[in-house]
Design an enzyme around this catalytic site. Structure first.
Site, PDB file in Angstrom:
ATOM      1  N   LYS A  14      72.993  48.879  41.797  1.00 58.38           N
ATOM      2  CA  LYS A  14      72.943  48.781  40.326  1.00 58.38           C
ATOM      3  C   LYS A  14      72.097  49.922  39.773  1.00 58.38           C
ATOM      4  O   LYS A  14      70.942  50.120  40.187  1.00 58.38           O
ATOM      5  CB  LYS A  14      72.347  47.420  39.950  1.00 58.38           C
ATOM      6  CG  LYS A  14      72.425  47.069  38.487  1.00 58.38           C
ATOM      7  CD  LYS A  14      71.916  45.645  38.311  1.00 58.38           C
ATOM      8  CE  LYS A  14      72.118  45.103  36.929  1.00 58.38           C
ATOM      9  NZ  LYS A  14      71.754  43.670  36.858  1.00 58.38           N
TER      10      LYS A  14
ATOM     11  N   CYS B 149      77.030  44.565  36.390  1.00 59.22           N
ATOM     12  CA  CYS B 149      76.516  43.876  35.203  1.00 59.22           C
ATOM     13  C   CYS B 149      75.994  44.799  34.099  1.00 59.22           C
ATOM     14  O   CYS B 149      76.780  45.396  33.382  1.00 59.22           O
ATOM     15  CB  CYS B 149      75.455  42.856  35.610  1.00 59.22           C
ATOM     16  SG  CYS B 149      75.296  41.577  34.342  1.00 59.22           S
TER      17      CYS B 149
ATOM     18  N   GLU C  13      77.886  38.903  40.787  1.00 58.58           N
ATOM     19  CA  GLU C  13      76.542  39.445  41.026  1.00 58.58           C
ATOM     20  C   GLU C  13      75.684  38.360  41.675  1.00 58.58           C
ATOM     21  O   GLU C  13      75.716  37.203  41.262  1.00 58.58           O
ATOM     22  CB  GLU C  13      75.909  39.870  39.682  1.00 58.58           C
ATOM     23  CG  GLU C  13      74.541  40.520  39.839  1.00 58.58           C
ATOM     24  CD  GLU C  13      73.956  41.006  38.514  1.00 58.58           C
ATOM     25  OE1 GLU C  13      74.327  40.472  37.450  1.00 58.58           O
ATOM     26  OE2 GLU C  13      73.118  41.930  38.545  1.00 58.58           O
TER      27      GLU C  13
HETATM   28  N1  LIG Z   1      72.404  40.735  35.325  1.00 61.68           N
HETATM   29  C1  LIG Z   1      72.444  41.531  34.293  1.00 61.68           C
HETATM   30  O1  LIG Z   1      72.405  42.738  34.406  1.00 61.68           O
HETATM   31  C2  LIG Z   1      72.543  40.852  32.968  1.00 61.68           C
HETATM   32  C3  LIG Z   1      73.034  41.763  31.881  1.00 61.68           C
HETATM   33  C4  LIG Z   1      73.119  41.086  30.577  1.00 61.68           C
HETATM   34  O2  LIG Z   1      72.990  39.884  30.458  1.00 61.68           O
HETATM   35  C5  LIG Z   1      73.378  41.904  29.415  1.00 61.68           C
HETATM   36  O3  LIG Z   1      73.356  41.342  28.321  1.00 61.68           O
HETATM   37  O4  LIG Z   1      73.590  43.115  29.539  1.00 61.68           O
END
Ligand SMILES: NC(=O)CCC(=O)C(=O)O
Length: 297
Positions: free
Chosen positions: A127, A169, A48
């Site tokens: 996302k 993510c 990411e």
């Molecule tokens: N970049 C993100 O979306 C981080 C996501 C994250 O840390 C989580 O705990 O879920």
């Protein structure tokens, strides 16, 4: 011959730290794609936010317009680097992610791309669940201060291998997306993701193993390397989990490349032993992959 995978292959997950110099980030990412391909990876994944440090304050400065497609080198150097690296290495490249600036220049997204070995764009994923969290005394991050959310489940057909589910993510925390992709035939779920040093130790491995276990698919999680001089401390620990939910490769927090062999017969073996796919009771509860699902393949 496996049910979901046409041909076994090696995946390479590139764990790199992006600094403030975008050109250097792109040159580094390109070099690592070449290195992974030389080591035999046929599907190569970046983390990411590989062209920019991760943080809302950075997204507008590093964002690139990708529409109309293909964008020129001047409009999107990141898109063009990914396309040419895929072509040069004759590999599939999951170039994930960069801050994207919409065509009307009003909206930013966190966007991943998949290129085929000819350097052609196969798919994009914006996302869908933005990282808006507040754990008092630990971490507050509100992606929606700057970014807008995508609106679909993304399933990408890699013609040589089969289908992958692609999300970014925080999307991993929403099992419905994974279920939709798996039930529509994905053999692997790919998550470029920058967890951090608070939520990483708590949930990174658990999330990866849970998505693999529930869906009996491979899961690949590709993180930035940790840079303690940056404002966001990524967890690292890029990993691949097999359809039995075993972690088959895992990095530490520094820059490195994780490799794993993706074997279709393993999916068949696990699904034969524990036959969830023929035992689900959609007469008792709904199938989230049926009915009204916004997805794209
Ligand atoms: N970049 C993100 O979306 C981080 C996501 C994250 O840390 C989580 O705990 O879920």
């Amino acid at each position: 011959m496996s049910t979901l995978l046409k041909k076994n292959f090696k995946v390479g997950l590139i764990q790199l730290a992006a600094g403030s110099d975008k050109q250097k980030n792109l040159a580094k990412a390109r070099g690592k794609i070449l290195e992974a391909a030389k080591a035999g990876a046929q599907v190569i994944v970046l983390p990411e936010c590989f062209n920019s440090p991760y943080g809302c304050q950075y997204f507008p400065d590093y964002a690139e317009p990708i529409e109309p497609s293909p964008p020129s080198e001047e409009q999107s150097p990141s898109w063009n680097m990914l396309s040419s690296a895929a072509k040069e290495t004759n590999t599939y490249v999951v170039g994930a992610s960069i801050p994207e600036l919409s065509q009307d220049k009003k909206t930013y997204y966190n966007t991943a791309f998949v290129f085929n070995p000819k350097g052609e764009l196969l798919a994009t994923h914006r996302k869908t669940h933005l990282f808006d969290i507040d754990i008092p005394g630990k971490i507050k991050f509100i992606e929606s201060d700057v970014l807008s959310a995508g609106n679909k489940v993304t399933i990408v057909d890699l013609p040589d291998y089969g289908k992958i589910g692609l999300a970014i993510c925080y999307d991993v925390r929403f099992p419905e997306m994974a279920m939709v992709a798996a039930r529509k035939g994905a053999f692997m779920l790919v998550y470029p993701g920058a967890f951090n040093t608070t939520t990483g130790p708590m949930h990174w491995t658990l999330q990866a193993r849970a998505r693999a276990m529930d869906n009996q698919v491979y899961v690949a999680m590709c993180s930035p390397a940790r840079d303690t001089t940056s404002t966001y401390h990524a967890y690292g620990h890029s990993m691949v989990v097999n359809p039995n939910a075993d972690v088959i490769t895992e990095l530490e927090e520094k820059e490195d490349i994780a490799y794993a062999d993706i074997d279709g017969s393993k999916i068949d073996e696990i699904r034969k032993g524990v036959p969830l796919y023929t035992q689900r009771r959609f007469d008792v509860y709904p199938d989230v992959s049926a009915g009204k699902v916004r997805y794209e393949e």
